[in-house]
Scaffold this active site. Sequence first.
Site, mmCIF file in Angstrom:
data_model
loop_
_atom_site.group_PDB
_atom_site.id
_atom_site.type_symbol
_atom_site.label_atom_id
_atom_site.label_comp_id
_atom_site.label_asym_id
_atom_site.label_seq_id
_atom_site.Cartn_x
_atom_site.Cartn_y
_atom_site.Cartn_z
ATOM 1 N N LEU A 179 0.864 -1.174 0.000
ATOM 2 C CA LEU A 179 0.000 0.000 0.000
ATOM 3 C C LEU A 179 0.899 1.223 0.000
ATOM 4 O O LEU A 179 1.980 1.199 0.595
ATOM 5 C CB LEU A 179 -0.902 0.017 1.243
ATOM 6 C CG LEU A 179 -1.927 -1.105 1.397
ATOM 7 C CD1 LEU A 179 -2.656 -0.959 2.730
ATOM 8 C CD2 LEU A 179 -2.909 -1.110 0.244
ATOM 9 N N ASP A 180 0.452 2.295 -0.640
ATOM 10 C CA ASP A 180 1.213 3.533 -0.597
ATOM 11 C C ASP A 180 1.348 4.014 0.846
ATOM 12 O O ASP A 180 0.528 3.692 1.705
ATOM 13 C CB ASP A 180 0.511 4.622 -1.411
ATOM 14 C CG ASP A 180 0.438 4.288 -2.888
ATOM 15 O OD1 ASP A 180 1.280 3.523 -3.374
ATOM 16 O OD2 ASP A 180 -0.497 4.785 -3.558
ATOM 17 N N LYS A 181 2.362 4.800 1.093
ATOM 18 C CA LYS A 181 2.620 5.314 2.436
ATOM 19 C C LYS A 181 1.371 5.904 3.073
ATOM 20 O O LYS A 181 1.051 5.625 4.236
ATOM 21 C CB LYS A 181 3.729 6.376 2.380
ATOM 22 C CG LYS A 181 3.998 7.079 3.708
ATOM 23 C CD LYS A 181 5.028 8.186 3.554
ATOM 24 C CE LYS A 181 5.227 8.952 4.856
ATOM 25 N NZ LYS A 181 6.217 10.054 4.710
#
Length: 338
Positions: free
Chosen positions: A162-164
């Site tokens: 998942l993106d940050k």
Amino acid sequence: MKQTIGIISATPLDIQAEDAEELGPESDIRDLQVGTEQHGERLDKALAHSVPEFSRSYLQQLLESGFVSVNGKTGLKASHKVKAGDAIAVEMRPTPQSQAFKPEAVDFGIAYEDAHILVVNKPAGLVVHPAPGNWSGTLLNGLLAHAPCFLMVPRAGIVHRLDKDTSGLMVVAKSREVMDALVKAIAAREVSRQYLALAHGAWSGPARKTVDAAIGRDPRNRLRMAVVDLATQSGKTARTDFERLASDASSSYVRCILHTGRTHQIRVHMASLGHPLIADQVYGGSALFGMRRQALHATRLAFLHPISAEALQFDSPVPADMAQALLHFGPALQSGLA
């Protein structure tokens, strides 16, 4: 099995990494001389031949950091061709990259855990994997501290990311066998991943839409992804289903179902529809309703257990910042659809 979970703190175990490239705080100078058999080789290849106990990538890191000199000269590129008789000095010392894969106390949510898998409920702001600018404090570091088994699995068992600034559910493997099975299941589209998103703009047209558009690097900005034409640009096929849950003149609340898992897929596809995610500045969004990070949450994860074949489903309610933003649409929506 169906579970609804929230964020809890993972308690790290007191373990130490056994890293072949761990050198400790003291540096070690290696003085080498290029032999006739290495004459004309690239510098990084000559280093790898002369110091075989360390990986080529680690030696390249030392080279890039200025810890390698040839005949007293530093700042040389890996492609520099060495000559027989050249004197090479290598200062063997830790680099940020060589220390990245270390156990570290990191708080992350745990939705489920057994002997084979761990389902993480990642908070927004937590980087999943070490990378330039974030060599520590990542989910990977936390996994290495959570259980010794993650030290024995590539990438600590991380099979998707998942993106940050995206929150929500991820599954992690505790063994190579399980990791291979999960990677295969994801590639076969046998892992169901659903997200909830808040986006700019009033939704128009049918409540359900599908975007089937390839994604690749944005040719105008290499830090972004973009919808691309595979006939003229490199990229990968990507498909996302969208369902409008609520909408008004300023914004839309949308359920997103991934069929592929490309970098920034939901963010790019929503932007292509004219609905950039709220607070997603990379793709044209701006802060709204108190959101300071992209309004995207991985809310549901479903798959067959890679060992028992039991059908598993996990649901994660939207976190506090998105729940507060959803009050814009009224309490009934927040309780009924989140």
